[in-house]
Enzyme design. Structure first.
Site, short mmCIF file in Angstrom:
data_model
loop_
_atom_site.label_atom_id
_atom_site.label_comp_id
_atom_site.label_asym_id
_atom_site.label_seq_id
_atom_site.Cartn_x
_atom_site.Cartn_y
_atom_site.Cartn_z
N ARG A 182 -22.56 14.82 21.96
CA ARG A 182 -22.61 13.48 21.37
C ARG A 182 -21.42 12.62 21.77
O ARG A 182 -20.39 13.13 22.19
CB ARG A 182 -22.57 13.60 19.84
N ARG A 189 -22.23 8.96 16.98
CA ARG A 189 -21.90 9.07 15.56
C ARG A 189 -20.51 8.47 15.31
O ARG A 189 -19.65 8.52 16.18
CB ARG A 189 -21.87 10.53 15.11
N GLU A 227 -9.15 -0.28 13.70
CA GLU A 227 -9.93 -1.22 12.88
C GLU A 227 -9.77 -2.68 13.32
O GLU A 227 -10.65 -3.50 13.09
CB GLU A 227 -9.55 -1.08 11.40
N ASP A 287 1.07 1.91 9.57
CA ASP A 287 0.66 1.11 10.74
C ASP A 287 1.73 1.04 11.83
O ASP A 287 1.43 0.66 12.96
CB ASP A 287 0.31 -0.32 10.31
N ARG A 319 -3.71 7.74 4.59
CA ARG A 319 -2.54 7.38 3.79
C ARG A 319 -2.17 8.44 2.76
O ARG A 319 -1.13 8.33 2.09
CB ARG A 319 -2.80 6.06 3.05
N GLY A 330 0.83 -1.21 0.00
CA GLY A 330 0.00 0.00 0.00
C GLY A 330 0.86 1.25 0.00
O GLY A 330 1.99 1.22 0.45
N MET A 383 -7.12 3.19 10.89
CA MET A 383 -6.49 2.01 10.28
C MET A 383 -5.46 1.43 11.25
O MET A 383 -5.41 1.84 12.41
CB MET A 383 -5.85 2.38 8.95
O1 F6P Z 1 -1.10 -1.35 5.88
C1 F6P Z 1 -1.63 -0.10 5.59
C2 F6P Z 1 -3.13 -0.14 5.54
O2 F6P Z 1 -3.61 1.16 5.25
C3 F6P Z 1 -3.81 -0.71 6.78
O3 F6P Z 1 -3.85 0.19 7.86
C4 F6P Z 1 -5.16 -1.08 6.23
O4 F6P Z 1 -5.74 -2.11 7.00
C5 F6P Z 1 -4.83 -1.58 4.85
O5 F6P Z 1 -3.58 -1.01 4.50
C6 F6P Z 1 -5.84 -1.22 3.80
O6 F6P Z 1 -5.50 -1.82 2.61
P1 F6P Z 1 -6.16 -1.47 1.20
O7 F6P Z 1 -5.54 -0.18 0.73
O8 F6P Z 1 -5.81 -2.62 0.34
O9 F6P Z 1 -7.62 -1.31 1.43
#
Ligand code: F6P
Length: 375
Positions: free
Chosen positions: A172, A276, A232, A137, A285, A14, A179
């Site tokens: 709220r 919410r 996540e 990450d 990213r 990624g 991520m």
């Molecule tokens: O490893 C980086 C990351 O952004 C993670 O935090 C996330 O779970 C994953 O890649 C998402 O991957 P993709 O871009 O394939 O959806």
């Protein structure tokens, strides 16, 4: 004059803020200091497999320091040992032959654990590789930091600051999902910097009763808003990970996401305040890297170039105890670095009253020392 080195560069997996800063540092430093010619492979290992390569000159990499993404492109499915376009065939021997045809002396592979695993196998076949650790990450083994992490944290913190004011206005409960895959680094660091009341990370399965208790306690103090950061990869005690998608041909096919919405549904039934959820997703990213990430990426890139010149192959650049060093790629491949129980940031979060959604956590960590050097 010594022989001109021919060095390949690729970005795998990624994307991540700071990739261009590394490409720039590797290329400039190889050209200026190590008498090298640099070749950039397009779309990660896919370019190496499909023979898509271009020369990177000094001017090609000028003006890219601040740019997000990667000028070379990247790919998260291209694995020479299991090539998705040919039904999972092993094309590594052809890849190696191609590197010989190109007269490549070394390859700088910029990526996360998937890229390091492939690099390790190619290195074992005889390709000279230097790795550079990338991922928002921050979950790569053997390095205290990966570039991209600081930027992702800053993006989450900005979101938290903005959500604070709207949460306050409407009284709220605001849930922000970050991520991070199976590690809670982004949620933890952003949660602390953004003053979150509850931080839920994969390292501790949370108890919904405890999260409800924190919200009700705040309501009873007249603070009728609560900020919750959830990674996540977090899950409730006895519950399952929330899988957003399965990317069949990817080396790591599971994509997490959506746990924030589930938490919202669970809480809505039990607290007075409206709840919410904001899922930040790939916003974390994108865009320009922070100054910290530009610097880390530049130091990593220049160090990788020096490693190539000195023949330190099969190793990945690393930051350890505030020193730039290198570690065997084998130590990194196929492993994940989660937040350890003695992380000073965990103790600091508890010390300022944040909850991890676990009843007895404060008791469990009451002896943890908070060291002054939080890197
Ligand atoms: O490893 C980086 C990351 O952004 C993670 O935090 C996330 O779970 C994953 O890649 C998402 O991957 P993709 O871009 O394939 O959806």
């Amino acid at each position: 004059m010594s022989k001109l080195l021919r060095v390949g560069v690729l970005t795998g997996g990624g994307d991540c803020p700071g990739l261009n800063a590394v490409i720039r540092a590797v290329t400039k430093s190889l050209i200026l200091e190590h008498n090298a010619e640099v070749l950039g492979f397009e779309d990660g290992f896919l370019g190496l497999i499909e023979r898509r390569v271009r020369t990177l000159t000094y001017s090609d990499v000028s003006g890219i320091l601040t740019r997000g993404g990667t000028i070379l492109g990247t790919h998260n499915k291209a694995n020479p040992f299991n090539f998705y376009k040919r039904g999972g065939a092993d094309v590594s021997a052809q890849v190696l032959k191609y590197t010989h045809t190109l007269g490549l002396d070394a390859l700088v592979a910029i990526g996360g654990d998937g890229t390091m695993s492939i690099s390790h196998r190619l290195q074992e076949m005889g390709l000279n590789i230097v790795g550079v650790p990338k991922t928002i990450d921050n979950d790569l083994m053997a390095t205290d930091r990966t570039f991209g992490f600081d930027t992702a944290v800053s993006i989450v913190v900005e979101a938290l600051d903005r959500l604070h004011t709207t949460a306050q206005s409407h009284q709220r409960v605001m849930i922000v999902e970050t991520m991070g895959r199976y590690a809670g680094w982004i949620a933890l660091y952003a949660g602390v910097a953004g003053g979150a009341d509850v931080i839920l990370i994969p390292e501790f399965d949370y108890e919904i009763d405890e999260v409800v208790r924190v919200i009700r306690e705040r309501e009873s103090y007249g603070r009728s808003f609560t900020i919750i950061v959830i990674a996540e990869g977090a899950k409730p005690r006895g519950g399952e990970l929330v899988v957003r998608d399965i990317v069949e041909e990817s080396p790591d096919p599971i994509r997490l996401g959506g746990v924030g919405r589930i938490l919202e549904m669970q809480l809505s039934e039990r607290v007075k305040s409206e709840v919410r959820t904001t899922i930040l997703g790939h916003v974390q990213r994108g865009g320009t890297p922070t100054a910290y990430d530009r610097n880390l990426a530049t130091v990593f890139g220049a160090y990788a170039a020096a490693m190539v010149a000195s023949g330190a192959f099969g190793r990945m650049v690393a930051l350890r105890h505030n020193q730039i060093t290198s570690v065997p790629i084998a130590e990194v491949a196929n492993r994940t670095r989660t937040v350890p129980p003695d992380a000073p940031m965990l103790a600091a979060a508890l010390a300022v009253g944040a909850s991890f959604g676990v009843t007895d956590l404060r008791h469990r960590f009451s002896g943890t020392e908070i060291t002054p050097t939080v890197s």
